[in-house]
Design an enzyme around this catalytic site. Structure first.
Site, mmCIF file in Angstrom:
data_model
loop_
_atom_site.group_PDB
_atom_site.id
_atom_site.type_symbol
_atom_site.label_atom_id
_atom_site.label_comp_id
_atom_site.label_asym_id
_atom_site.label_seq_id
_atom_site.Cartn_x
_atom_site.Cartn_y
_atom_site.Cartn_z
ATOM 1 N N GLU A 1 0.841 -1.212 0.000
ATOM 2 C CA GLU A 1 0.000 0.000 0.000
ATOM 3 C C GLU A 1 0.872 1.257 0.000
ATOM 4 O O GLU A 1 0.557 2.252 -0.648
ATOM 5 C CB GLU A 1 -0.952 -0.022 1.202
ATOM 6 C CG GLU A 1 -2.014 -1.113 1.069
ATOM 7 C CD GLU A 1 -2.979 -1.144 2.241
ATOM 8 O OE1 GLU A 1 -2.509 -1.393 3.372
ATOM 9 O OE2 GLU A 1 -4.180 -0.916 2.039
ATOM 10 N N GLU B 1 -3.981 -9.453 3.637
ATOM 11 C CA GLU B 1 -4.831 -9.171 4.804
ATOM 12 C C GLU B 1 -5.990 -10.141 4.946
ATOM 13 O O GLU B 1 -6.418 -10.464 6.055
ATOM 14 C CB GLU B 1 -5.370 -7.735 4.734
ATOM 15 C CG GLU B 1 -4.343 -6.654 5.009
ATOM 16 C CD GLU B 1 -3.426 -6.337 3.842
ATOM 17 O OE1 GLU B 1 -3.519 -7.010 2.790
ATOM 18 O OE2 GLU B 1 -2.603 -5.428 3.975
#
Ligand code: NAD
Length: 704
Positions: free
Chosen positions: A108, A128
């Site tokens: 990210e 995740e």
């Protein structure tokens, strides 16, 4: 705050910010602050025209700092979203230089940079979902903009790790370098400056997807079919759909909402618990972390039966050479043939090539001669479960093994301390309790004898990691951690059967709870004759005790389980599908009548409560008597060896979630029912104590 974890270096007009936070440059609070400061400083220095972000050590960044999970630091300002906002807003172009690990928050971070330069061998992922979450720092909004909706959604929903080479020509990377990454990134930054390309923000990229609605409908259906009880995969689809359907800021907001919801879901709490539990299990409480361990390279395995074959496969799969010893040539030939057969499935699926298989099989040296074990670092015994045979084998091993070799037994039920004492070197003896099929099952109980040396124990734990097992230390007791608990669970199921429930009812209730298979189906799979034989042996040993069981009646009727087409259920030829059988009901009813039991209605809730609480109660005793080091180790045993559902985090975590006070009360209620085994059902002292103190088995910081 000072730039404690970020090195700032000016290379001409390029500022190089190097993340220095071993082992994986995680993005803990200090690092986040340092990133903001570093980018601010680079923007403030007049001579700087572009910024390169690069990771030292293991690579770019592995994402969030798991040590911060559940602590205020995780959310302390600046949070990751704010850091990424700062970086993205930087007026001077920021270039991410990617090698090694680039995962989760790390990816990210790279996505919030204006350009990305990578080298082969980098591992890129948004994993995740594996913790029941979704990427919560813009990953679901930026990756689809850059990579395209479909490939991005696949990465986010699967959490799969993708090799950077595979993304070489994708828009994720603006340049792909074969040589030195830093030099390539500085060169690239120089071009960005020279050509005045300026910052290029992923958030500004448009997503054009004419058939979005139909596509997401399809994606939802597909994901729903495989997500099971987990909410995260569908939430990933929703978040990516928001990237397509909404402006960037609104999409981010939606991502945050979904993330927050998942963060408080019991499924994610369980998965995060399991993640932490696996890390905790490797730590042996009274053994220093940096203790020098005995190197293990050369392996010996004794016995090429069911277990010896699977154990051999586990070692050769990891590239470790094995001397495989049997008593007789035909047993050795059978064992080797079974090993080859076990690889056929992988060959057929293309998961293994003929060449790799040949290389693996070449690591096996089959023999009938104990002399060949002389140079082995570790020898694992997997012969018949019989003390006399173990005595003979360990006696021979003692005579032949080199000093310092580790001698391991795969015994399930025999006393490891007695086995160790068959040698003159009990300190070198350990239990390695593999589960069947040993090449498949991840669980390994590492059984610590009374005299097992620290470096033997630590060496075994390290070896387990090398061969990809989840290793849990267990003390010596009847059944070690797993089978000792299983005995209680089975006894509870048996009681329910006697009370009035049928096998299919009990199995259905426990499967509905999430167990991979109910106890009676497991019985049919494993074979009912094993228990029957053992009860007969024990009855001969203790003639005044009653070992009879309704399963004996099934065995007497030739119903040994799946292998005979009938057990607790019946099976059509060639099928593993259990079919409830009125004949079994008749046998059970007749047995109950003979035993004079009063039959009553038994509901699904009672079934789950009794069976699972029996596990929990025994687990509490196992912690209290020191057989297990911590509650989370017990969870790992049950999750990896006994089909406990991961989304419930293991029996002890489930107990914590349910509330120990409620469990203690339920146990007392059961114990008070006339005719029940009061000692069995009385809540364990540890359970009572923790419940009184308002505590849990798995305390957030360290376990009892
Ligand atoms: P098995 O009968 O399939 O295999 C045992 C093998 O050992 C046979 O091939 C036999 O020829 C060989 N053997 C016997 N005596 C020997 C000797 N003196 N020297 C060399 N080889 C000898 O048994 P298994 O199921 O593989 O079990 C082996 C051990 O693993 C037992 O201690 C058992 O309790 C334990 N174990 C079994 C399981 C399981 O599910 N089967 C699970 C965990 C542990």
């Amino acid at each position: 705050m000072a730039l404690v974890k970020l090195k700032f270096e000016a290379r001409g007009a390029i500022a190089v910010l190097r993340l220095e936070n071993p082992p994986v440059n995680s993005l803990g609070h200090e690092m986040r602050q340092a990133l903001v400061d570093g980018v601010e400083r680079a923007n403030a220095e007049p001579g700087i025209e572009a910024i390169v972000l690069i990771g030292g050590g293991a690579g770019f960044s592995g994402g969030a700092d798991i040590r911060e999970f559940g602590t205020p630091k995780a959310a302390a300002a600046p949070n990751l979203l704010a850091v990424l906002r700062e970086i993205e807003a930087s007026p001077k172009p920021v270039i991410a230089a990617i090698e090694g690990v680039c995962m989760g928050g790390g990816l990210e971070l790279a996505l919030a940079c204006h350009y990305r330069v990578a080298v082969p061998g980098a591992r890129v992922a948004l994993p995740e979902v594996k913790l029941g979450l979704l990427p919560g720092a813009g990953g679901t909004q930026r990756l689809p903009r850059l990579l395209g909706v479909e490939p991005a959604l696949n990465m986010i929903v699967s959490g799969a790790v993708v090799a950077s080479e595979k993304l070489r020509d994708s828009p994720l990377f603006d340049a792909f370098a074969e040589g030195d990454l830093l030099e390539a990134a500085i060169g690239f930054a120089g071009r960005v400056v020279a050509e005045r390309l300026g910052p290029r923000r992923v958030r500004d990229l448009a997503i054009v997807m004419p058939n979005a609605e139909a596509y997401f409908q399809f994606a939802r259906n597909t994901v729903k079919a495989v997500a099971g009880p987990y909410p995260a995969p569908l939430a990933c689809v929703d978040a990516v759909a928001a990237a397509v359907g909404k402006p960037f800021e609104a999409g981010l907001k939606r991502e945050r909402e979904l993330f927050t919801r998942l963060m408080t879901s019991p499924e994610s709490a369980a998965l995060r618990h399991v993640f932490q539990a696996e890390r905790a299990a490797a730590h042996i409480l009274d053994v220093p972390k940096d203790l020098a361990v005995r190197p293990i390279q050369k392996i010996g395995v004794i016995g090429a039966g069911t277990m010896g074959g699977g154990i051999t496969m586990s070692f050769i799969n990891a590239g470790l050479p094995v001397v495989l010893l049997e008593m007789k040539q035909d047993a050795l030939d059978r064992g080797l043939a079974a090993i080859r057969r076990n690889y056929q499935g992988a060959l057929r699926k293309g998961a293994l090539t003929e060449t790799t298989l040949a290389q693996r099989l070449a690591l096996i040296t089959p023999t009938l001669d104990f002399e060949l074990l002389r140079d082995r670092d570790l020898i694992v015994e997997a012969v018949f479960e019989n003390m006399n045979v173990k005595r003979e084998v360990f006696g021979k091993l003692d005579a032949v093994a080199r000093p310092g070799a580790i001698l391991a037994s795969n015994t399930s039920a025999l006393n490891l301390n007695a086995i160790a004492d068959f040698t003159q070197r009990p300190q070198d003896v350990i239990g390695l309790h593999f589960f069947s099929p040993a090449n498949v099952m991840r669980l390994l109980e590492v059984v610590r004898g009374a005299k097992t040396a620290h470096d033997v124990l630590a060496g075994a734990m390290r070896l387990a990691k090398t061969i990809g097992k989840v290793a849990v230390v267990s003390g010596v007791c009847d059944g070690f951690i797993g089978n000792r608990m299983l005995a209680r669970y089975r006894a509870a199921a048996n009681d329910l059967l006697m009370a009035g429930a049928l096998p299919q009812q009990i199995d259905a209730a426990l499967q509905e709870f999430g167990m991979a298979m109910g106890p009676f189906r497991v019985g049919d799979l494993a074979g009912l004759d094993i228990g029957w034989a053992s009860r007969k042996r024990r009855a001969a040993e203790f003639p005044d005790r009653d070992f009879s069981d309704v399963a004996d009646e099934l065995c007497e009727a030739g119903r040994f389980g799946q292998k005979t087409g009938a057990g607790w259920y019946r099976y059509e030829p060639g099928s593993r599908q259990p079919i409830p059988d009125p004949q079994v009901t008749a046998i059970i009813e007749e047995y109950r009548r003979r035993k004079g039991v009063t039959v009553r209605e038994v509901g699904a809730q009672e079934i789950v409560e009794r069976c699972i609480y029996a596990l929990i109660n025994e687990g509490a005793r196992i912690i209290e008597d020191g057989t297990a080091q911590r509650a989370s180790d017990i969870d790992l045993v049950y999750l990896n060896g006994y089909g406990f559902p991961a989304y419930r985090g293991g029996p002890m975590f489930y107990a914590d979630q349910t509330g120990l006070g409620d469990i203690a009360r339920a146990l007392r209620r059961i114990a008070a029912v006339p005719g029940t085994d009061t000692a069995f059902w009385t809540p364990a002292p540890l359970l009572v104590r923790l419940a009184q103190q308002g505590k849990t088995f798995n305390e957030p910081k360290g376990s009892p």
